[in-house]
Design a protein around this motif. Structure first.
Motif, PDB file in Angstrom:
ATOM      1  N   ASP A  67       0.847  -1.205   0.000  1.00 48.68           N
ATOM      2  CA  ASP A  67       0.000   0.000   0.000  1.00 48.68           C
ATOM      3  C   ASP A  67       0.872   1.241   0.000  1.00 48.68           C
ATOM      4  OD1 ASP A  67      -2.972  -0.818   0.589  1.00 48.68           O
ATOM      5  OD2 ASP A  67      -1.733  -2.082   1.891  1.00 48.68           O
ATOM      6  N   GLY A  68       0.456   2.240  -0.784  1.00 46.25           N
ATOM      7  CA  GLY A  68       1.195   3.504  -0.732  1.00 46.25           C
ATOM      8  C   GLY A  68       0.913   4.382  -1.941  1.00 46.25           C
ATOM      9  N   ASP A  69       1.474   5.580  -1.883  1.00 49.80           N
ATOM     10  CA  ASP A  69       1.328   6.543  -2.982  1.00 49.80           C
ATOM     11  C   ASP A  69       2.701   6.831  -3.578  1.00 49.80           C
ATOM     12  OD1 ASP A  69      -1.510   7.249  -2.850  1.00 49.80           O
ATOM     13  OD2 ASP A  69      -0.996   7.983  -0.850  1.00 49.80           O
ATOM     14  N   LYS A  70       2.758   6.814  -4.910  1.00 43.65           N
ATOM     15  CA  LYS A  70       3.997   7.141  -5.611  1.00 43.65           C
ATOM     16  C   LYS A  70       3.700   8.285  -6.564  1.00 43.65           C
ATOM     17  CE  LYS A  70       6.410   3.616  -3.985  1.00 43.65           C
ATOM     18  NZ  LYS A  70       7.643   3.792  -3.180  1.00 43.65           N
ATOM     19  N   TRP A  71       4.719   9.058  -6.864  1.00 45.11           N
ATOM     20  CA  TRP A  71       4.488  10.086  -7.888  1.00 45.11           C
ATOM     21  C   TRP A  71       5.755  10.384  -8.664  1.00 45.11           C
ATOM     22  CZ3 TRP A  71       3.801  15.929  -7.882  1.00 45.11           C
ATOM     23  CH2 TRP A  71       4.825  16.575  -7.169  1.00 45.11           C
ATOM     24  N   LEU A  72       5.585  11.108  -9.763  1.00 45.88           N
ATOM     25  CA  LEU A  72       6.686  11.400 -10.707  1.00 45.88           C
ATOM     26  C   LEU A  72       7.194  10.109 -11.338  1.00 45.88           C
ATOM     27  CD1 LEU A  72       8.580  14.075  -8.590  1.00 45.88           C
ATOM     28  CD2 LEU A  72       7.550  14.481 -10.836  1.00 45.88           C
ATOM     29  N   ILE A  73       6.316   9.120 -11.490  1.00 47.49           N
ATOM     30  CA  ILE A  73       6.737   7.812 -11.995  1.00 47.49           C
ATOM     31  C   ILE A  73       6.730   7.836 -13.527  1.00 47.49           C
ATOM     32  CG2 ILE A  73       6.329   5.331 -11.921  1.00 47.49           C
ATOM     33  CD1 ILE A  73       7.163   6.790  -9.209  1.00 47.49           C
ATOM     34  N   THR A  74       7.925   7.890 -14.062  1.00 49.02           N
ATOM     35  CA  THR A  74       8.086   8.018 -15.512  1.00 49.02           C
ATOM     36  C   THR A  74       7.625   6.744 -16.218  1.00 49.02           C
ATOM     37  OG1 THR A  74       9.988   9.437 -15.115  1.00 49.02           O
ATOM     38  CG2 THR A  74       9.744   8.540 -17.345  1.00 49.02           C
ATOM     39  N   GLY A  75       6.794   6.951 -17.218  1.00 51.82           N
ATOM     40  CA  GLY A  75       6.391   5.836 -18.081  1.00 51.82           C
ATOM     41  C   GLY A  75       5.412   4.859 -17.474  1.00 51.82           C
ATOM     42  N   ALA A  76       4.816   5.198 -16.317  1.00 57.84           N
ATOM     43  CA  ALA A  76       3.872   4.250 -15.693  1.00 57.84           C
ATOM     44  C   ALA A  76       2.704   3.976 -16.633  1.00 57.84           C
ATOM     45  CB  ALA A  76       3.376   4.811 -14.358  1.00 57.84           C
ATOM     46  N   GLU A  77       2.246   5.036 -17.285  1.00 57.11           N
ATOM     47  CA  GLU A  77       1.132   4.892 -18.235  1.00 57.11           C
ATOM     48  C   GLU A  77       1.632   4.098 -19.450  1.00 57.11           C
ATOM     49  OE1 GLU A  77      -2.169   6.734 -17.962  1.00 57.11           O
ATOM     50  OE2 GLU A  77      -2.432   4.998 -19.279  1.00 57.11           O
ATOM     51  N   GLY A  78       1.100   2.915 -19.619  1.00 58.25           N
ATOM     52  CA  GLY A  78       1.499   2.102 -20.782  1.00 58.25           C
ATOM     53  C   GLY A  78       2.593   1.094 -20.484  1.00 58.25           C
ATOM     54  N   ALA A  79       3.139   1.110 -19.252  1.00 59.04           N
ATOM     55  CA  ALA A  79       4.188   0.141 -18.913  1.00 59.04           C
ATOM     56  C   ALA A  79       3.576  -1.245 -18.728  1.00 59.04           C
ATOM     57  CB  ALA A  79       4.907   0.573 -17.631  1.00 59.04           C
ATOM     58  N   ALA A  80       4.377  -2.284 -19.024  1.00 60.14           N
ATOM     59  CA  ALA A  80       3.897  -3.662 -18.865  1.00 60.14           C
ATOM     60  C   ALA A  80       4.151  -4.187 -17.458  1.00 60.14           C
ATOM     61  CB  ALA A  80       4.569  -4.573 -19.880  1.00 60.14           C
ATOM     62  N   PHE A  81       5.090  -3.561 -16.759  1.00 66.18           N
ATOM     63  CA  PHE A  81       5.297  -3.942 -15.356  1.00 66.18           C
ATOM     64  C   PHE A  81       5.973  -2.801 -14.593  1.00 66.18           C
ATOM     65  CE2 PHE A  81       9.204  -5.373 -17.427  1.00 66.18           C
ATOM     66  CZ  PHE A  81      10.210  -5.053 -16.529  1.00 66.18           C
ATOM     67  N   ALA A  82       5.841  -2.877 -13.273  1.00 66.50           N
ATOM     68  CA  ALA A  82       6.447  -1.864 -12.400  1.00 66.50           C
ATOM     69  C   ALA A  82       7.414  -2.539 -11.443  1.00 66.50           C
ATOM     70  CB  ALA A  82       5.354  -1.155 -11.602  1.00 66.50           C
ATOM     71  N   ILE A  83       8.493  -1.841 -11.139  1.00 63.82           N
ATOM     72  CA  ILE A  83       9.364  -2.254 -10.032  1.00 63.82           C
ATOM     73  C   ILE A  83       9.027  -1.301  -8.893  1.00 63.82           C
ATOM     74  CG2 ILE A  83      11.740  -2.502  -9.218  1.00 63.82           C
ATOM     75  CD1 ILE A  83      12.519  -2.893 -12.212  1.00 63.82           C
ATOM     76  N   ILE A  84       8.487  -1.857  -7.820  1.00 61.90           N
ATOM     77  CA  ILE A  84       7.977  -1.020  -6.721  1.00 61.90           C
ATOM     78  C   ILE A  84       8.880  -1.172  -5.503  1.00 61.90           C
ATOM     79  CG2 ILE A  84       6.020  -0.633  -5.163  1.00 61.90           C
ATOM     80  CD1 ILE A  84       4.241  -1.970  -7.344  1.00 61.90           C
ATOM     81  N   MET A  85       9.275  -0.038  -4.953  1.00 65.74           N
ATOM     82  CA  MET A  85      10.074  -0.044  -3.727  1.00 65.74           C
ATOM     83  C   MET A  85       9.123   0.204  -2.553  1.00 65.74           C
ATOM     84  SD  MET A  85      13.363  -0.166  -2.762  1.00 65.74           S
ATOM     85  CE  MET A  85      14.560   0.641  -3.802  1.00 65.74           C
ATOM     86  N   ALA A  86       9.182  -0.678  -1.552  1.00 62.78           N
ATOM     87  CA  ALA A  86       8.313  -0.518  -0.377  1.00 62.78           C
ATOM     88  C   ALA A  86       9.076  -0.901   0.884  1.00 62.78           C
ATOM     89  CB  ALA A  86       7.079  -1.403  -0.525  1.00 62.78           C
ATOM     90  N   LYS A  87       8.575  -0.394   2.009  1.00 59.05           N
ATOM     91  CA  LYS A  87       9.211  -0.696   3.294  1.00 59.05           C
ATOM     92  C   LYS A  87       8.493  -1.871   3.950  1.00 59.05           C
ATOM     93  CE  LYS A  87       9.088   2.000   7.133  1.00 59.05           C
ATOM     94  NZ  LYS A  87       9.237   3.269   7.817  1.00 59.05           N
ATOM     95  N   VAL A  88       9.254  -2.873   4.361  1.00 57.91           N
ATOM     96  CA  VAL A  88       8.657  -4.054   4.980  1.00 57.91           C
ATOM     97  C   VAL A  88       8.221  -3.722   6.410  1.00 57.91           C
ATOM     98  CG1 VAL A  88       9.099  -6.422   5.766  1.00 57.91           C
ATOM     99  CG2 VAL A  88      10.067  -5.610   3.595  1.00 57.91           C
ATOM    100  N   VAL A  89       6.974  -4.111   6.732  1.00 56.70           N
ATOM    101  CA  VAL A  89       6.541  -3.939   8.122  1.00 56.70           C
ATOM    102  C   VAL A  89       6.255  -5.320   8.719  1.00 56.70           C
ATOM    103  CG1 VAL A  89       5.593  -1.658   8.620  1.00 56.70           C
ATOM    104  CG2 VAL A  89       4.407  -3.071   7.031  1.00 56.70           C
TER     105      VAL A  89
END
Ligand SMILES: Cc1cc2nc3c(=O)[nH]c(=O)nc-3n(C[C@H](O)[C@H](O)[C@H](O)COP(=O)(O)OP(=O)(O)OC[C@H]3O[C@@H](n4cnc5c(N)ncnc54)[C@H](O)[C@@H]3O)c2cc1C
Length: 397
Positions: free
Chosen positions: A164-186
């Motif tokens: 869960d979270g909010d990301k922004w300024l993510i280049t190329g998200a629109e139309g990308a086939a996959f994302a590499i997401i950085m998150a903090k483990v809780v």
């Protein structure tokens, strides 16, 4: 390091490739610069695919890809030659599929991905079949200059991860086939550490809220605001090791910031050439503009900035090619180049006078687009601050 160690020599297959890229960009890419499919949110995917097809036909598509996926086995210095040639048009890196964020993601996946992830994500990405995005930055108070402020969470639920979270300024998200997401483990293994995850797109739990209106326009898909809401991923979606996300990201960051320098250097060379040509032809007060010292000094300063940027890139690339991490060198190169090419853009525009602010030349677009380079992949101040800290602590040479 002694001066005698320095060797920026390139094998002939790389100089040949750089020459072919230069010709390809000049003859086949530049004519697309007025194409309406180059929008304020970047070139469309249709335009990208058309350019990729031309690059494939010219034998210059994705030369940086791993050799098993058709790449040319380029060293970092080799990349410097080829990417600078590609950057001569801001559409060149799109055509060759060596633009951000895909180029950095290809490199990171090549180093970190497990065999299954290589086939599933790296292969289609490296061969230009798909695009990707890298989701790290968050709106305040989340991760920005300080990734340690990461607010996006990943918690284990049985065999799954819930993100869960909010990301922004993510280049190329629109139309990308996959994302590499950085998150903090809780909780559980890796508690408090950052972890990278691979997630297929589109996914209803990864919502693109809007594409930002920005002053730059050279990245396919633009830059998006992304909301990640109850995203459930299998355990094997982890890229690298749990809790090691920031360490793994370093694999991407040092070379990726250097390849930005290479591409933007190509655009700076183009702007300088356009300004030089104008200064030779245009007259004022009885002689060509270039014969006025005020203009010739600007051209001289351009040439010195380009030369300095070039040498700084080559040196950092040479350090990386020796197998060193090159964090300090790439960091210095990023500041030197991003500021040098911005000065070249500004002077070139000034030399062009009123023509400079029109879209009759690419200098206007270069001037606007290159501004963001002093912010992404670490603002200049953050690199200076980190370097200064290492100097004070006696850790930088
Ligand atoms: C065009 C563009 C594309 C991007 N693409 C991506 C992407 O694909 N994926 C992604 O995850 N992120 C992306 N980013 C985000 C980028 O990585 C961040 O903008 C950058 O890390 C800075 O974070 P911030 O914008 O939150 O600035 P802030 O952290 O709010 O910092 C603002 C300013 O404060 C100053 N500052 C900060 N720290 C210090 C310090 N220690 N000392 C002195 N001054 C300091 C600097 O001047 C800095 O510019 C992109 C950004 C841009 C502009």
């Amino acid at each position: 390091m002694t001066a005698l160690d320095l060797n920026f020599a390139l094998p002939s297959h790389v100089t040949d490739l750089a020459a072919r890229v230069k010709t390809f960009v000049q003859e086949q890419v530049i004519p697309y610069e007025k194409d309406p499919r180059w929008t304020s949110h970047g070139p469309t995917d249709e335009l990208r695919r058309e350019l990729n097809a031309l690059a494939a036909r010219a034998g210059v598509l994705a030369p940086h890809a791993p050799e098993e996926f058709g790449g040319a086995g380029l060293s970092h210095i080799g990349r410097a030659a080829v990417f600078t040639a590609a950057g001569y048009s801001m559409l060149g890196p799109i055509a060759l599929h060596c633009a951000a964020p895909d180029e950095g993601n290809i490199h990171m996946l090549d180093v970190i991905a497990n065999p299954e992830q290589r086939q599933r994500y790296l292969k289609p990405l490296a061969t230009g079949v798909v695009r990707s995005c890298f989701c790290m930055t968050e709106p305040a108070p989340g991760a920005g200059s300080d990734p340690g402020q990461m607010q996006t969470t990943a918690r284990r639920d049985g065999n799954e991860w819930v993100i869960d979270g909010d990301k922004w300024l993510i280049t190329g998200a629109e139309g990308a086939a996959f994302a590499i997401i950085m998150a903090k483990v809780v909780g559980g293994e890796g508690d408090g550490g950052a972890t990278m995850f691979l997630a297929d797109l589109p996914n209803p739990a990864i919502r693109i809220e809007r594409t930002l209106d920005t002053m730059d326009s050279s990245f396919v898909g633009g830059h998006a605001v992304v909301r990640i809401d109850n995203l459930r991923l299998p355990a094997d979606a982890v890229l690298g090791e749990v809790g090691q996300g920031f360490r793994h990201a370093q694999v991407r960051l040092a070379p990726a910031r250097l390849t930005h320098c290479m591409r933007w250097l190509g655009s700076a060379i183009r702007a300088h050439e356009i300004a030089t040509d104008y200064a030779r032809r245009r007259t004022a007060f009885g002689k060509p503009l270039g014969s006025h010292e005020g203009v010739s000094f600007m051209l001289a300063d351009n040439a010195m900035d380009i030369h300095t940027a070039q040498l700084t890139i080559w040196h950092a690339a040479w350090v990386l090619d020796k197998g060193e991490r090159g964090g300090t060198e790439s960091s210095m190169a990023k500041v030197v180049c991003s500021e040098a090419v911005a000065r070249v853009a500004d002077r070139s525009l000034q030399i062009l006078g009123g023509l400079g602010i029109t879209r009759d030349t690419v200098v206007e677009r270069f001037y606007r687009d290159v501004r963001a380079f002093r912010i992404y992949d670490g603002p200049s101040e953050v690199h200076r601050w980190a370097l200064g800290r290492r100097i004070v602590q006696g850790q930088a040479g």
